[in-house]
Write an enzyme that holds these catalytic residues in place. Structure first.
Site: not given
Ligand code: FRU
Length: 495
Positions: A36, A39, A55, A98, A223, A306
């Site tokens: 996976w 960002d 990420q 993160f 964000e 998302w």
């Protein structure tokens, strides 16, 4: 010293990443090494190369405890994977590393700043993620986490800000040489705000001020901020969660927002002037920018939505792509985007048509493929008589196609991947407003194996979507209701 958790991740990605052949990946968009990706992180120019971290959950093609994946490139189009840079291996980031950013240090090391996440049991029995800011530094491959981590925590928040939503530091250096960073935060009104922090050495940070406030105007939590000057203005990018639809400008879900204004650095005062979406398609989020050595400001976003991640099959060997690198510029008060110039080096096989009349469906010899750069100019055949629809179908065969179309009466361009082989009942189209009274409309479509990016009016608006249509579907056709005339320049793109 590399932790067991990081070395396990590195071993696994080397094994699984090597099994994925070039032909299973996008041609010139960065995809996750294995598993996976979300960002872009730490997008920076360091020792002659662009570094892109991301990420990353290498173990599965679904989101999980976040690592930082890593790739480098000299031209932003050919990428080489490097070993994962960060793993969740300390108490303060045990549930995830993160998003964050990177900057070269004067001593030659590359400095990373990221959000450390740790789950904490709440008195009401819920588990919630406490978010703090952390540093790591290294040689561009291996990074050591700073012993003084976390460098920013709940004690460094302004009154009312939540310690559960405090993330995504993006560092930059001011004209006074002082390090600064912007961080996403959730104030007491439960929406979003962007905080500004300062540091003399990149390791010790102080809260400076609240740079921008959402006040529940655009979604909730903000964000992944980015803050930079461009063409004499100051630009703040952020990605709001939980947007409400507003006409054709903002769509429900997580969106992207650009605030253009002025910045008085001495007083750290940002004044908003114009606000609009960054991308009007389906799949674009959490963009980050880098300043190229020649002064171009280039942006890359996570090319995914998302709420529509399930478009990818659960057992895909890789899940997640980055957008094209896009050069940013301001025109008519708007943030505009164009594919970086270097893309032209991948072009071959120029095919050109002028004044082609389209009425009904049309295919043109030499116009097909799944890695394509195509410019189209379209206008009514008879200037006094509007056509009612103009469409381009691509990734097309008897069963499938993806398309964009313009309806002059409605004034909108619609990107549609309903027939792209997806088996999921998720978002498959989006519209954006470009105006009704257009004598001529210009599109530039960049097609890669699994994505399309449509730049409208020389980058005034951009629509991006992924599609995982079988690659045998490589037809392109044109379609009008009414009569239109178009000019086309088309190239194949070869990595
Ligand atoms: C945005 C985001 C960031 C966070 C990261 C976690 O897509 O939610 O705010 O740092 O993803 O993977």
């Amino acid at each position: 010293m590399i932790s067991q958790i990081l070395s396990d991740a590195r071993r696994l990605e080397a094994e699984r990443g090597a099994r994925i052949t070039e032909s299973e990946r996008p041609g010139f968009h960065l995809s996750s090494y294995t598993g996976w990706m979300n960002d872009p992180n730490g997008f920076t120019y360091y020792n002659g190369q662009y570094h892109m971290f991301y990420q990353y959950h290498p173990y599965k093609s679904q989101w999980g405890p976040m690592h930082w994946g890593h790739a480098v490139s000299r031209d932003l189009l050919h990428w080489e994977y490097l070993p994962a840079a960060l793993a969740p291996d300390r108490y303060y980031d045990e549930d995830g590393c993160f998003s964050g950013s990177a900057l070269p240090l004067p001593d030659g090391r590359l400095l990373l700043m990221y959000t450390g996440v740790r789950k904490e049991l709440q008195p009401d029995g819920r588990m919630r993620e406490v978010q703090v800011q952390c540093m790591a530094a290294g040689d561009g491959t291996d990074f050591e986490k700073y012993p003084g981590n976390p460098v920013l925590s709940e004690n460094d928040l302004p009154a009312g800000a939540s310690r559960f939503d405090f993330r995504d530091p993006k560092m930059f250096i001011g004209s006074d040489g002082v390090y600064r960073c912007v961080i996403g935060s959730r104030p007491a009104d439960t929406s979003g705000q962007i905080l500004l922090y300062k540091s003399r050495d990149g390791l010790h940070w102080q809260f400076e001020k609240i740079l921008a406030e959402n006040r529940n105007r655009f979604g909730k939590m903000w964000e992944c901020p980015d803050f930079f000057s461009l063409d004499g203005k100051q630009v703040l990018l952020t990605s709001p969660q939980d947007m409400l639809s507003q006409g054709f400008e903002y769509h429900a879900g997580n969106g992207t927002l650009c605030l253009i204004g002025s910045y008085d650095e001495a007083n750290e005062e940002f004044t908003e002037e114009t606000i609009h979406s960054i991308d009007y398609g389906i799949d674009f989020y959490a963009p980050q920018t880098v300043l190229m050595p020649d002064g171009r400001r280039v942006m890359i976003g996570w090319m995914q939505n998302w709420d529509a991640c399930e478009i990818r099959e659960p057992d895909s060997p890789w899940a997640g792509q980055m957008s094209l690198p896009r050069e940013l510029f301001l025109r008519n008060g708007r943030l505009c985007q164009r594919p970086i110039l270097e893309l032209a080096k991948l072009r071959s096989g120029r095919v050109e048509y002028h004044d082609v009349a389209v009425s009904g469906r049309l295919e043109l010899p030499g116009v097909d493929g799944r890695m394509v750069d195509m410019e189209i100019r379209v206008r009514p055949k008879d200037p006094g008589k509007l056509y009612s629809k103009f469409a381009v179908h691509f990734a097309e065969n008897e069963q499938f196609y993806t398309s964009f179309r313009y309806r002059p009466y409605e004034g909108t361009v619609k990107l549609d991947r309903n027939f792209s082989g997806s088996r999921r009942a998720i978002l498959h189209h989006r519209r954006c407003f470009v105006g009704n009274d257009r004598a001529e409309l210009r599109f530039r479509m960049i097609l890669d194996q699994y994505s399309v990016e449509v730049f409208i009016d020389d980058g005034e608006k951009v629509m991006t979507a992924t599609m995982y249509t079988d690659r045998v579907a490589d037809g392109i056709s044109f379609y009008t209701e009414g009569e239109a005339v178009m000019d086309i320049v088309k190239y194949d793109l070869r990595p």
